[in-house]
Scaffold this motif. Structure first.
Motif, short mmCIF file in Angstrom:
data_model
loop_
_atom_site.label_atom_id
_atom_site.label_comp_id
_atom_site.label_asym_id
_atom_site.label_seq_id
_atom_site.Cartn_x
_atom_site.Cartn_y
_atom_site.Cartn_z
N GLN A 93 0.61 -1.29 0.13
CA GLN A 93 0.03 0.01 -0.08
C GLN A 93 0.78 1.33 -0.14
O GLN A 93 1.99 1.28 0.48
CB GLN A 93 -0.91 -0.13 1.25
N SER A 94 0.26 2.39 -0.68
CA SER A 94 0.92 3.67 -0.57
C SER A 94 1.23 4.29 0.75
O SER A 94 0.29 3.85 1.66
CB SER A 94 0.64 4.71 -1.43
N MET A 95 2.23 5.01 1.10
CA MET A 95 2.25 5.75 2.22
C MET A 95 0.99 6.45 2.70
O MET A 95 0.61 6.58 3.82
CB MET A 95 3.54 6.52 2.35
N GLU A 96 0.49 6.99 1.65
CA GLU A 96 -0.81 7.93 1.79
C GLU A 96 -1.94 6.98 2.42
O GLU A 96 -2.78 7.52 3.37
CB GLU A 96 -1.47 8.55 0.60
N LYS A 97 -2.04 5.64 1.68
CA LYS A 97 -3.26 5.07 2.28
C LYS A 97 -2.89 4.48 3.72
O LYS A 97 -3.54 4.37 4.54
CB LYS A 97 -3.43 3.75 1.29
N SER B 163 3.48 12.12 9.75
CA SER B 163 3.73 11.44 10.89
C SER B 163 4.05 9.92 10.54
O SER B 163 4.76 9.25 11.32
CB SER B 163 2.48 11.38 11.85
N ALA B 164 3.36 9.34 9.49
CA ALA B 164 3.60 8.17 8.92
C ALA B 164 4.97 7.87 8.47
O ALA B 164 5.64 6.80 8.96
CB ALA B 164 2.46 7.90 7.73
N TYR B 165 5.57 8.77 7.94
CA TYR B 165 7.01 8.80 7.67
C TYR B 165 7.73 8.80 8.81
O TYR B 165 8.94 8.10 8.72
CB TYR B 165 7.30 9.98 6.58
N GLU B 166 7.68 9.42 9.66
CA GLU B 166 8.18 9.40 11.04
C GLU B 166 8.23 7.86 11.57
O GLU B 166 9.21 7.45 11.98
CB GLU B 166 8.00 10.37 12.01
N PHE B 167 7.10 7.80 11.46
CA PHE B 167 6.81 6.17 12.11
C PHE B 167 7.52 5.04 11.40
O PHE B 167 8.24 4.29 11.87
CB PHE B 167 5.22 5.85 12.06
N LYS B 168 7.59 5.50 9.90
CA LYS B 168 8.44 4.44 9.21
C LYS B 168 9.99 4.38 9.50
O LYS B 168 10.47 3.31 9.78
CB LYS B 168 8.18 4.83 7.89
N ASN B 169 10.18 5.64 9.90
CA ASN B 169 11.78 5.68 10.40
C ASN B 169 11.89 5.06 11.58
O ASN B 169 13.11 4.19 11.80
CB ASN B 169 12.22 7.13 10.36
N GLU B 170 10.94 4.71 12.52
CA GLU B 170 11.20 4.11 13.89
C GLU B 170 11.15 2.63 13.65
O GLU B 170 11.82 2.00 14.08
CB GLU B 170 9.90 4.71 14.75
N VAL B 171 10.17 2.30 12.53
CA VAL B 171 10.01 0.88 12.31
C VAL B 171 11.24 0.51 11.51
O VAL B 171 11.84 -0.63 11.75
CB VAL B 171 9.01 0.70 11.47
N ARG B 172 11.91 1.28 10.73
CA ARG B 172 13.21 1.11 10.19
C ARG B 172 14.22 0.39 10.98
O ARG B 172 14.88 -0.50 10.63
CB ARG B 172 13.75 2.06 9.27
N LYS B 173 14.46 1.07 12.22
CA LYS B 173 15.15 0.74 12.98
C LYS B 173 15.28 -0.58 13.62
O LYS B 173 16.04 -1.28 13.64
CB LYS B 173 15.42 1.77 14.28
N ARG B 174 14.00 -0.74 13.78
CA ARG B 174 13.64 -2.22 14.45
C ARG B 174 13.86 -3.42 13.30
O ARG B 174 14.26 -4.49 13.64
CB ARG B 174 12.18 -2.21 14.92
#
Length: 152
Positions: free
Chosen positions: A114-118, A129-140
């Motif tokens: 799915q797109s980041m928008e969706k 905020s979704a992109y910030e969350f993606k960066n947090e998930v990236r680390k994990r």
């Protein structure tokens, strides 16, 4: 700050996540190919006069199957199947270890493509905020899926 190595490694992990469903389909298809390469050999049990019984194998394709079992092709299929299974197992284990919100994000963004928008709409957050969350998930994911970087 994200290093070049981390970016490269995360790109590899993202590719594996996006191909997750295809790896599962691939294992299914590899099993079908192996079934074709190694046809069933039937067995039977006969009680013959003067003996306790004889267990025999009978198949018109027995020699053919044995030749094919030892073939490079079958070994290659098994190796690729094992590689796919390692990838699937690593992703499954990492997903289990993520928080529910993180797991939902990874599934929506990568596995369901799915797109980041969706994804931001589903999470009821702004796109930034979704992109910030993606960066947090990236680390994990860089920790949990590190082994995926090493799989050829």
């Amino acid at each position: 700050m994200v290093t070049k190595t981390e970016k490269r490694n995360f790109k590899i992990i993202e590719d594996h996540l996006r191909n997750y469903k295809l790896y599962k389909a691939g294992i299914h298809n590899f099993k079908r190919k192996l079934d074709y390469i190694m046809p069933n050999i039937t067995s039977s049990y006969e009680l013959r006069e003067g003996s306790v019984g004889v267990f025999t194998f009978k198949s018109d394709t027995e020699k053919y199957a044995i030749d094919r079992i030892e073939s490079k092709r079958a070994l290659d299929i098994v190796e690729e199947m094992k590689r796919y299974q390692l990838i699937i197992d690593s992703i499954d284990k990492t997903l289990r270890d993520l928080k529910k919100e993180e797991r939902d994000f990874v599934i929506a963004r990568y596995i369901e493509d799915q797109s980041m928008e969706k994804v931001s709409q589903q999470m009821n957050v702004s796109l930034s905020s979704a992109y910030e969350f993606k960066n947090e998930v990236r680390k994990r994911l860089l920790i949990g899926c590190k082994d995926l970087v090493l799989i050829p």
